[in-house]
Design a protein around this motif. Structure first.
Motif, short mmCIF file in Angstrom:
data_model
loop_
_atom_site.label_atom_id
_atom_site.label_comp_id
_atom_site.label_asym_id
_atom_site.label_seq_id
_atom_site.Cartn_x
_atom_site.Cartn_y
_atom_site.Cartn_z
N ARG A 345 41.20 -10.42 -0.95
CA ARG A 345 40.38 -11.57 -0.58
C ARG A 345 39.72 -11.25 0.75
O ARG A 345 40.39 -11.03 1.76
CB ARG A 345 41.24 -12.83 -0.47
CG ARG A 345 40.45 -14.11 -0.24
CD ARG A 345 41.33 -15.32 -0.45
NE ARG A 345 41.78 -15.42 -1.85
CZ ARG A 345 42.89 -16.02 -2.24
NH1 ARG A 345 43.69 -16.56 -1.33
NH2 ARG A 345 43.21 -16.08 -3.51
N LYS A 346 38.41 -11.19 0.76
CA LYS A 346 37.68 -10.81 1.97
C LYS A 346 37.91 -11.82 3.09
O LYS A 346 37.92 -13.02 2.86
CB LYS A 346 36.18 -10.73 1.67
CG LYS A 346 35.78 -9.67 0.67
CD LYS A 346 34.29 -9.75 0.39
CE LYS A 346 33.84 -8.75 -0.63
NZ LYS A 346 32.40 -8.88 -0.94
N MET A 347 38.09 -11.30 4.30
CA MET A 347 38.22 -12.18 5.45
C MET A 347 36.85 -12.61 5.97
O MET A 347 36.75 -13.56 6.72
CB MET A 347 39.01 -11.49 6.56
CG MET A 347 40.47 -11.24 6.19
SD MET A 347 41.42 -10.70 7.61
CE MET A 347 43.02 -10.39 6.84
N TYR A 348 35.82 -11.88 5.61
CA TYR A 348 34.46 -12.25 5.99
C TYR A 348 33.49 -11.59 5.04
O TYR A 348 33.78 -10.54 4.45
CB TYR A 348 34.14 -11.85 7.44
CG TYR A 348 34.65 -10.49 7.82
CD1 TYR A 348 34.01 -9.34 7.38
CD2 TYR A 348 35.78 -10.34 8.63
CE1 TYR A 348 34.47 -8.09 7.72
CE2 TYR A 348 36.25 -9.10 8.97
CZ TYR A 348 35.59 -7.97 8.52
OH TYR A 348 36.05 -6.73 8.85
N GLU A 349 32.32 -12.19 4.87
CA GLU A 349 31.29 -11.64 4.00
C GLU A 349 29.94 -11.57 4.69
O GLU A 349 28.93 -11.25 4.05
CB GLU A 349 31.18 -12.47 2.71
CG GLU A 349 32.43 -12.44 1.86
CD GLU A 349 32.18 -12.97 0.45
OE1 GLU A 349 31.40 -12.33 -0.28
OE2 GLU A 349 32.74 -14.01 0.12
N THR A 350 29.91 -11.85 5.97
CA THR A 350 28.67 -11.83 6.73
C THR A 350 28.70 -10.70 7.74
O THR A 350 29.66 -10.57 8.50
CB THR A 350 28.48 -13.16 7.49
OG1 THR A 350 28.54 -14.24 6.55
CG2 THR A 350 27.15 -13.18 8.22
N PRO A 351 27.69 -9.84 7.77
CA PRO A 351 27.65 -8.79 8.79
C PRO A 351 27.49 -9.39 10.18
O PRO A 351 27.09 -10.55 10.33
CB PRO A 351 26.44 -7.94 8.40
CG PRO A 351 25.57 -8.87 7.61
CD PRO A 351 26.51 -9.80 6.89
N LEU A 352 27.80 -8.62 11.20
CA LEU A 352 27.68 -9.12 12.56
C LEU A 352 26.22 -9.22 13.00
O LEU A 352 25.87 -10.05 13.83
CB LEU A 352 28.44 -8.21 13.54
CG LEU A 352 29.96 -8.18 13.34
CD1 LEU A 352 30.59 -7.19 14.30
CD2 LEU A 352 30.56 -9.57 13.55
N VAL A 353 25.37 -8.37 12.43
CA VAL A 353 23.96 -8.33 12.84
C VAL A 353 23.07 -8.29 11.60
O VAL A 353 23.38 -7.59 10.63
CB VAL A 353 23.67 -7.09 13.71
CG1 VAL A 353 22.19 -7.00 14.05
CG2 VAL A 353 24.49 -7.12 14.99
N GLN A 354 21.98 -9.04 11.65
CA GLN A 354 20.95 -8.96 10.62
C GLN A 354 19.75 -8.24 11.23
O GLN A 354 19.23 -8.64 12.27
CB GLN A 354 20.54 -10.37 10.18
CG GLN A 354 19.50 -10.41 9.08
CD GLN A 354 19.08 -11.84 8.78
OE1 GLN A 354 18.47 -12.50 9.62
NE2 GLN A 354 19.43 -12.32 7.60
N VAL A 355 19.33 -7.16 10.60
CA VAL A 355 18.24 -6.35 11.15
C VAL A 355 17.15 -6.20 10.09
O VAL A 355 17.45 -6.09 8.89
CB VAL A 355 18.76 -4.97 11.63
CG1 VAL A 355 19.42 -4.21 10.51
CG2 VAL A 355 17.64 -4.15 12.26
N SER A 356 15.89 -6.21 10.52
CA SER A 356 14.79 -6.12 9.55
C SER A 356 13.58 -5.44 10.20
O SER A 356 13.39 -5.48 11.42
CB SER A 356 14.40 -7.51 9.03
OG SER A 356 14.00 -8.34 10.10
N ALA A 357 12.78 -4.81 9.35
CA ALA A 357 11.52 -4.20 9.77
C ALA A 357 10.41 -5.22 9.62
O ALA A 357 10.24 -5.82 8.56
CB ALA A 357 11.24 -2.96 8.93
N GLU A 358 9.65 -5.43 10.69
CA GLU A 358 8.60 -6.44 10.66
C GLU A 358 7.24 -5.78 10.43
O GLU A 358 6.92 -4.73 11.01
CB GLU A 358 8.57 -7.21 11.99
CG GLU A 358 9.83 -8.01 12.26
CD GLU A 358 10.04 -9.12 11.26
OE1 GLU A 358 9.04 -9.66 10.75
OE2 GLU A 358 11.21 -9.46 10.99
N GLY A 359 6.43 -6.37 9.58
CA GLY A 359 5.08 -5.90 9.36
C GLY A 359 5.01 -4.54 8.71
O GLY A 359 5.98 -4.05 8.11
#
Length: 478
Positions: A345-359
């Motif tokens: 059973r996962k203790m978390y499912e959200t990464p610590l950082v969300q990163v994305s390339a813009e444009g």
């Protein structure tokens, strides 16, 4: 810094008690390669034709060629075995998360890309036992890590050889368990972890039975007649430390000792007796009460998290397959594989950082990266975001990177932007991802969605890049 790290890991979002169990495939390999160079491919060894691919590969090798000049070269570059496994697994979406080498001992840990942001608190260590602890031809290397909050440890050993040293092999194992420590308060030793895998060329032999009897049992596949005299089986009956470990039935022929490039047991003058030297064992730590004391030094809070919520976040381990791979003959040992089903059973499912390339991205103009802190996170001036080709092999396989604090713009307390110089972007373009690497946690904590880097129009117009040619291969190669 330590206080910030403590806050970050304490703020991990826990799943509710009634959340479902997730199932992961774990594939373990052990192989004494006898100083040989790798075979042409390892597809069969890794069962790559199987429609169901594991989530994790753990590969432990012994007797990787460790001549002084070659060993120095391997430290500067990846050794030929690591290169083969990375080149084989990377196109299938596996990343080398960690590795450790001590002379001939090599341990590699691979994961599917989707799990990378949830593999944290990675540490490695080693213990020499050869030549009274001064030489690394024998001993153990280990990798420990947190997988969705559950602490796992993998120990690859090469223990003393020869028939008469069964007790010494147990002593060496106990010495390795005592000697190996990690930079942590709650789980400083191997056996403190929730799951421990112990594998390698453990060198236990088959006692009493003569060569003719052993070979007749192997030929007739009556392996169970040999089990009572297998030294590891015998030692487990009287050594408490060994009784904690489980092992699947030895329903495959002994993996030592073979003539090279054949399925014939030793035909040399020594005519060594076959033995199950190469083994894979595991232990799942039983449930226990949460520790009474709290971690005041701010180190490795995920371990404390696991201890406090052990009953809420259970873990189960099942072995599905345990056998040898007889088709490989580069060594006098046959490789052994163990396939496991890991339910947790996962203790978390959200990464610590969300990163994305813009444009739009190309080498014609500066590119923009946006990242958001999804948890209270101890960001550092040494954190960086790397640009990777889709199908990259390891953390160090980036095309370029940028420090997060360089040219950074804060949009609010959680959202930031950082620029990448156009001169750092490959002119040929291709499919890429961005990975945020945390210096404090020493792992990737956020991965972007794949995106397209366009070919440089200026380079095409100047004739530097033929039009309609995609890919980063030549850029990476250079």
């Amino acid at each position: 810094m330590e206080e910030a790290l403590s806050r970050a890991l304490n703020s991990v979002t826990l799943e509710p008690k009634d959340s479902k169990m997730d199932t992961f495939g774990l594939y373990v390999v052990t192989w004494n390669v006898g100083t040989a160079e790798p075979p042409e491919d390892v597809n069969s060894l890794l069962q790559l034709s199987s429609p169901k691919k594991p989530d994790l590969y753990v590969i432990g090798l012994q007797e990787v060629k460790a001549a002084p000049l070659k060993f120095v070269a391997d430290l500067a570059f990846e050794d030929s075995w690591s290169q083969l496994f990375m080149s084989t697994l990377a196109p299938l979406g596996y990343i080398k998360v960690s590795s450790i080498r001590m002379q001939g001992l090599l341990l590699l840990f691979f994961s599917k890309l989707e799990h990378i942001p949830f593999i944290r608190d990675i540490q490695v260590t080693y213990t020499r036992t050869g030549l009274y602890g001064y030489w690394g031809n024998k001993g153990g290397v280990s990798i420990r890590l947190s997988f969705y909050g559950h602490m796992l440890c993998f120990l690859n050993c090469h223990l003393t050889a020869h028939m008469n040293y069964a007790s010494q092999r147990v002593d060496e194992f106990e010495y390795i368990l005592d000697a190996q420590t990690f930079d942590t308060k709650n789980m400083p030793h191997i056996l403190d972890h929730k799951v421990v895998f112990w594998f390698g060329d453990l060198n236990f032999r088959i006692e009493d039975h003569g060569m003719l009897f052993v070979r007749n049992c192997v030929t007739s596949q009556r392996f169970s007649l040999l089990w009572p005299k297998d030294q590891l089986t015998m030692m487990k009956q009287k050594e408490a430390i060994l009784q904690k470990f489980e092992e699947g039935p030895l329903d495959f022929q002994p993996t030592y000792k073979f003539d090279l490039h054949s399925d014939n047991y030793d035909t040399s003058g020594k005519k060594r007796k076959p033995a199950w030297c190469d083994r894979i064992l595991w232990q799942v730590k039983p449930k226990s009460s949460p520790p009474e004391d709290t971690n005041e030094d701010g180190h490795n809070e995920e371990e404390q998290l696991e201890g406090e919520h052990a009953n809420e976040f259970p873990l189960k381990m099942t072995q599905e397959y345990y056998t040898s791979k007889m088709e490989y003959g580069v060594s006098d040992h046959k490789p052994v594989i163990g396939v496991f089903r890991l339910e947790l059973r996962k203790m978390y499912e959200t990464p610590l950082v969300q990163v994305s390339a813009e444009g739009e991205w190309s080498a014609d103009f500066e590119a923009l990266i946006t990242y958001r802190l999804l948890q209270s996170f101890p960001s550092s001036a040494w954190d960086w975001i790397g640009l990777y080709k889709v199908g990259f092999k390891s953390v160090s396989d980036y095309i370029t990177y940028t420090w997060v604090k360089d040219d950074q713009v804060s949009l609010d307390d959680e959202l930031f932007q950082v620029y990448v110089n156009k001169d750092e972007i490959p002119v040929r373009g291709g499919e890429c991802v961005l990975c945020y690497f945390s210096s404090n946690l020493q792992c990737i904590v956020g991965i972007s969605q794949p995106f397209k880097v366009q070919e440089s129009r200026a380079a095409i117009e100047e004739g530097l890049v033929p039009e309609n040619i995609n890919g980063l291969d030549e850029t990476v190669a250079s």
